[in-house]
Design an enzyme around this catalytic site. Structure first.
Site, PDB file in Angstrom:
ATOM      1  N   GLY A  13       8.867  38.592  -0.480  1.00  0.00           N
ATOM      2  CA  GLY A  13       7.695  39.278  -1.021  1.00  0.00           C
ATOM      3  C   GLY A  13       6.253  38.628  -0.324  1.00  0.00           C
ATOM      4  N   CYS A  14       5.359  38.335  -1.172  1.00  0.00           N
ATOM      5  CA  CYS A  14       4.071  37.765  -0.448  1.00  0.00           C
ATOM      6  C   CYS A  14       4.249  36.394  -0.144  1.00  0.00           C
ATOM      7  CB  CYS A  14       3.003  37.601  -1.980  1.00  0.00           C
ATOM      8  SG  CYS A  14       1.736  36.871  -1.366  1.00  0.00           S
ATOM      9  N   PHE A  15       3.709  36.376   1.300  1.00  0.00           N
ATOM     10  CA  PHE A  15       3.852  35.040   1.936  1.00  0.00           C
ATOM     11  C   PHE A  15       3.417  33.854   1.418  1.00  0.00           C
ATOM     12  CE2 PHE A  15       1.530  37.116   5.610  1.00  0.00           C
ATOM     13  CZ  PHE A  15       0.488  37.024   4.785  1.00  0.00           C
TER      14      PHE A  15
END
Length: 180
Positions: A13-15
């Site tokens: 997902g979002c880093f």
């Protein structure tokens, strides 16, 4: 690189979220947010967000193998995101948010597959794990403003809501691995 340093690459997902969780671990010497798994050379964040480059938002974790094992990292990885949702983590939707392990060698590939098999057999998740296992290609560092994003922006709305529960989970489940 020292003999005791190794690198692992994960997409969950979002880093910003994944980076923050791995920075909690003792033995982690560096976490770099970036892009991998796609076709476009030197992609930008804007290109990645389009979902058309094939890249995933990912992190590269440099860690001391005298402090942490690759299995430790895999267990944390599978705790800080949902590996059963295809191309989605929460409200973040698209192939750039897929769950993926980009292995650096055959040993990492085998260990990742073994952990996935173990999790599937244990019934840890109600749905099948859809985490992609792929050999690491080129890893492109994300723009500087993405590096250490949560550390620099803890009150940013998305971060303030999404990241603290992940950090709490890591601290609770992996207290022995967390930096004191």
């Amino acid at each position: 690189m020292s003999d005791s340093l190794a690198t692992a690459t994960f997409a969950g997902g979002c880093f910003w979220c994944v980076e923050a969780a791995f920075k909690e671990l003792r033995g982690v010497t560096d976490v770099t947010s970036g892009y991998t798994g796609g076709e476009t050379e030197n992609p930008t964040y804007e290109q990645i967000c389009s979902g058309n480059t094939g890249h995933a938002e990912a992190i590269q974790v440099t860690y001391d193998t005298d402090e942490l094992t690759y299995i430790d990292l895999l267990r944390v990885f599978f705790t800080v995101h949902d590996p059963t949702t295809l191309n989605r983590q929460g409200n973040d939707v698209g192939t750039q948010y897929r769950s993926a392990i980009f292995y650096h060698d055959e040993e990492q590939h085998e260990r990742a597959q073994a952990v996935i098999d173990e999790l599937e057999a244990s019934g840890t998740y109600d749905d099948p794990i859809v985490t992609e296992l792929s050999a690491l290609g080129t890893f492109y560092d994300a723009e500087e403003y993405h590096q250490d994003f949560y550390e620099k922006n803890p009150n940013q709305g998305y971060c303030a809501v999404t990241i603290p529960p992940k950090l709490d989970k890591v601290r609770k489940q992996f207290g022995e691995l967390v930096t004191q």
